[in-house]
Design a protein around this motif. Structure first.
Motif, PDB file in Angstrom:
ATOM      1  N   PHE A 224       2.868  -2.142   2.944  1.00 52.28           N
ATOM      2  CA  PHE A 224       2.073  -3.185   2.298  1.00 52.28           C
ATOM      3  C   PHE A 224       0.666  -2.691   1.981  1.00 52.28           C
ATOM      4  CE2 PHE A 224      -1.020  -6.681   3.382  1.00 52.28           C
ATOM      5  CZ  PHE A 224      -1.055  -7.229   2.105  1.00 52.28           C
ATOM      6  N   PHE A 225       0.000  -2.062   2.953  1.00 51.84           N
ATOM      7  CA  PHE A 225      -1.390  -1.668   2.759  1.00 51.84           C
ATOM      8  C   PHE A 225      -1.545  -0.488   1.800  1.00 51.84           C
ATOM      9  CE2 PHE A 225      -2.523  -3.797   6.943  1.00 51.84           C
ATOM     10  CZ  PHE A 225      -3.258  -4.794   6.332  1.00 51.84           C
ATOM     11  N   SER A 226      -0.575   0.427   1.758  1.00 52.37           N
ATOM     12  CA  SER A 226      -0.725   1.616   0.927  1.00 52.37           C
ATOM     13  C   SER A 226      -0.878   1.282  -0.561  1.00 52.37           C
ATOM     14  CB  SER A 226       0.448   2.576   1.158  1.00 52.37           C
ATOM     15  OG  SER A 226       0.321   3.718   0.345  1.00 52.37           O
ATOM     16  N   PRO A 227       0.036   0.523  -1.163  1.00 58.47           N
ATOM     17  CA  PRO A 227      -0.153   0.180  -2.579  1.00 58.47           C
ATOM     18  C   PRO A 227      -1.322  -0.764  -2.815  1.00 58.47           C
ATOM     19  CG  PRO A 227       1.806  -0.902  -1.707  1.00 58.47           C
ATOM     20  CD  PRO A 227       1.346   0.050  -0.660  1.00 58.47           C
ATOM     21  N   LEU A 228      -1.642  -1.623  -1.830  1.00 56.60           N
ATOM     22  CA  LEU A 228      -2.796  -2.511  -1.972  1.00 56.60           C
ATOM     23  C   LEU A 228      -4.073  -1.684  -2.067  1.00 56.60           C
ATOM     24  CD1 LEU A 228      -3.881  -5.449  -1.981  1.00 56.60           C
ATOM     25  CD2 LEU A 228      -4.096  -5.248   0.512  1.00 56.60           C
ATOM     26  N   TYR A 229      -4.184  -0.662  -1.245  1.00 53.66           N
ATOM     27  CA  TYR A 229      -5.349   0.229  -1.292  1.00 53.66           C
ATOM     28  C   TYR A 229      -5.447   0.923  -2.649  1.00 53.66           C
ATOM     29  CZ  TYR A 229      -8.070   4.485  -0.640  1.00 53.66           C
ATOM     30  OH  TYR A 229      -8.968   5.501  -0.789  1.00 53.66           O
ATOM     31  N   ASP A 230      -4.324   1.432  -3.143  1.00 50.86           N
ATOM     32  CA  ASP A 230      -4.340   2.135  -4.429  1.00 50.86           C
ATOM     33  C   ASP A 230      -4.795   1.220  -5.561  1.00 50.86           C
ATOM     34  OD1 ASP A 230      -3.492   4.465  -3.225  1.00 50.86           O
ATOM     35  OD2 ASP A 230      -1.374   4.162  -3.712  1.00 50.86           O
ATOM     36  N   ARG A 231      -4.435  -0.068  -5.473  1.00 50.55           N
ATOM     37  CA  ARG A 231      -4.811  -1.011  -6.524  1.00 50.55           C
ATOM     38  C   ARG A 231      -6.269  -1.436  -6.430  1.00 50.55           C
ATOM     39  NH1 ARG A 231      -0.177  -3.765  -4.820  1.00 50.55           N
ATOM     40  NH2 ARG A 231      -1.448  -5.531  -4.132  1.00 50.55           N
ATOM     41  N   LYS A 232      -6.797  -1.488  -5.202  1.00 51.45           N
ATOM     42  CA  LYS A 232      -8.096  -2.133  -4.995  1.00 51.45           C
ATOM     43  C   LYS A 232      -9.224  -1.176  -4.607  1.00 51.45           C
ATOM     44  CE  LYS A 232      -6.670  -6.386  -5.667  1.00 51.45           C
ATOM     45  NZ  LYS A 232      -7.267  -7.258  -6.715  1.00 51.45           N
ATOM     46  N   LYS A 233      -8.957   0.117  -4.473  1.00 51.70           N
ATOM     47  CA  LYS A 233     -10.000   1.030  -3.995  1.00 51.70           C
ATOM     48  C   LYS A 233     -11.180   1.103  -4.955  1.00 51.70           C
ATOM     49  CE  LYS A 233      -7.546   5.120  -5.732  1.00 51.70           C
ATOM     50  NZ  LYS A 233      -6.920   6.410  -5.337  1.00 51.70           N
ATOM     51  N   GLU A 234     -10.929   0.967  -6.257  1.00 53.04           N
ATOM     52  CA  GLU A 234     -12.024   1.013  -7.216  1.00 53.04           C
ATOM     53  C   GLU A 234     -12.911  -0.222  -7.135  1.00 53.04           C
ATOM     54  OE1 GLU A 234     -12.775   3.662  -8.905  1.00 53.04           O
ATOM     55  OE2 GLU A 234     -11.013   4.699  -8.106  1.00 53.04           O
ATOM     56  N   GLU A 235     -12.389  -1.289  -6.520  1.00 49.53           N
ATOM     57  CA  GLU A 235     -13.162  -2.512  -6.351  1.00 49.53           C
ATOM     58  C   GLU A 235     -13.950  -2.510  -5.041  1.00 49.53           C
ATOM     59  OE1 GLU A 235     -10.895  -6.113  -7.089  1.00 49.53           O
ATOM     60  OE2 GLU A 235      -9.454  -4.960  -8.288  1.00 49.53           O
TER      61      GLU A 235
END
Length: 405
Positions: free
Chosen positions: A290-301
């Motif tokens: 769950f956290f891995s793709p969430l990080y990839d989507r939101k790291k730029e934010e």
């Protein structure tokens, strides 16, 4: 590899005949996929059945465990002498077997812990060889006692086919599969780490005389009663900062020898999720998915994630080998550091009242203040419990990301 038309048609037929609610993509390969019924026998001489498939031949084989809707592809097998070794994901475990056309025999090996007999037969044999029709339908939610542990049982029954799981305050029992025969329940699971078998009698809206066997020799009694309002303690209130602490802090060295802490430039002013985890932990694997793709989507934010991995080995080199295997398998792009052994977790993080579960996640806002500490993780097998967690956690993180840096 044989690719003639007749064998290709046979491949399609063999795999499509793997009924009993299996459904798996074959990808681009035309290699023959066969279904097997495996059994691991524990110290109580109870047989724990499960399904798996084998695709291909020799050292090119791909073994995939089947539990309900879940498909778990194992690591690449290898030969040592006349035995085939099948590493079980990133866990310190493997199947060591000898093969022939219709049977596989050998051992399930928890490295450094124990060995149990394992055997399998090719074909579409029933998971549980109980031929009675179901006299009851237990689909629904149950308030359960697993030994002394409060739990929620979730069951989904179609005719005599049964799937389900159990939720506890420290996590879920992942995917269980089995059947109802007359007025008896049978469920089992083998996910590379857990070896689980459940039996119980059905008495109206009650599950009675329940027995659970896990691992090499553990067993306990259990019972349940249908209760659509069944609840567990709030997972957001079980772990908290002790009195006298107003911050969550840590300092560990990563594999490069660099000190990692929340005060680093990389994390300062960011929303940070801290995972208290271990590579040996199936629930941690689910949480990382769950956290891995969430990080990839939101790291730029402005989202960062740090894994604090407490391992069973006190050797950092061995620990990082397992941690790196986990990161590679799940395509984890955030920092995961070796934080010590599981026994050192409480002393390594003295500001927490306790660490009662792996995983435990801590969400820190841009000001460095703790906004949420969540104990355990209910994975995809728990249905709406998982969906609710994903929705609520994602919403919280999105709101925190909107706050000014």
């Amino acid at each position: 590899m044989r690719n003639n038309l007749i064998l290709f048609v046979l491949t399609i037929f063999v795999f499509s005949s793997c009924s009993d609610h299996t459904n798996q993509k074959t990808g681009e390969s035309n290699a023959l996929i066969t279904k097997w019924r495996g059994v691991i026998k524990n110290d109580h001489q109870k047989e724990v059945p499960f399904y798996f498939t084998i695709q291909g031949e020799g050292k090119e084989q791909i073994w995939t465990l089947i539990n309900g809707e879940e498909r778990m592809e194992m690591d690449q097998p290898y030969y040592e002498g006349d035995s085939l070794h099948v590493p079980l994901l990133i866990y310190e475990a493997e199947l060591v077997v000898k093969e022939n056309d219709t049977t596989v025999t050998g051992e399930f090996v928890r490295n450094g812990a124990y060995r149990l007999p394992f055997e399998a037969i090719k074909g579409n044999a029933q998971r549980f060889s109980k031929n009675q029709k179901a006299a009851s339908n237990i689909s629904g939610t149950y308030a359960v006692k697993l030994g002394k542990t409060d739990a929620i049982g979730l069951f989904n029954q179609h005719e005599n086919y049964l799937t389900g799981t159990f939720l506890t305050s420290t996590g879920d029992y992942r995917y269980l599969e089995g059947k109802i025969a007359d007025n008896k329940l049978f469920l089992s699971s083998f996910d590379g780490m857990h070896i689980l078998l459940f039996e119980a009698d059905i008495d109206g809206d009650k599950l009675v005389n329940g027995k659970m066997w896990s691992g090499k020799s553990a067993n306990k009694e259990w019972n349940g009663v249908a209760d659509k309002e069944a609840k567990l303690p709030d997972a957001n209130k079980l772990t908290f900062l002790k009195k006298g602490y107003d911050k969550f802090a840590f300092s560990f060295k990563n594999q490069k020898g660099e000190t990692i802490s929340l005060t680093d430039k990389r994390y300062k002013g960011k929303v940070v999720v801290v995972q208290i985890m271990g590579s040996w932990c199936p629930n941690c694997l689910d949480e990382s998915k769950f956290f891995s793709p969430l990080y990839d989507r939101k790291k730029e934010e402005g989202l960062e994630v740090i894994g604090l991995s407490f391992e069973r080995s006190s050797d950092p080199e061995k620990a990082y080998k397992r941690i790196n295997s986990l990161k590679k398998r799940l395509d984890i792009n955030y920092e995961v550091v070796y934080a010590g052994t599981t026994k050192q977790a409480a002393s390594a993080l003295p500001m927490l009242n306790h660490i009662m579960s792996f995983p435990t996640s801590i969400i820190v806002d841009r000001k460095g203040e703790v906004q949420l500490i969540h104990t355990g993780f209910n994975g995809p097998s728990t249905g709406h419990y998982y969906e609710d967690y994903v929705s609520e956690t994602t919403s919280l993180i999105n709101n925190l990301l909107k706050e000014p840096n």
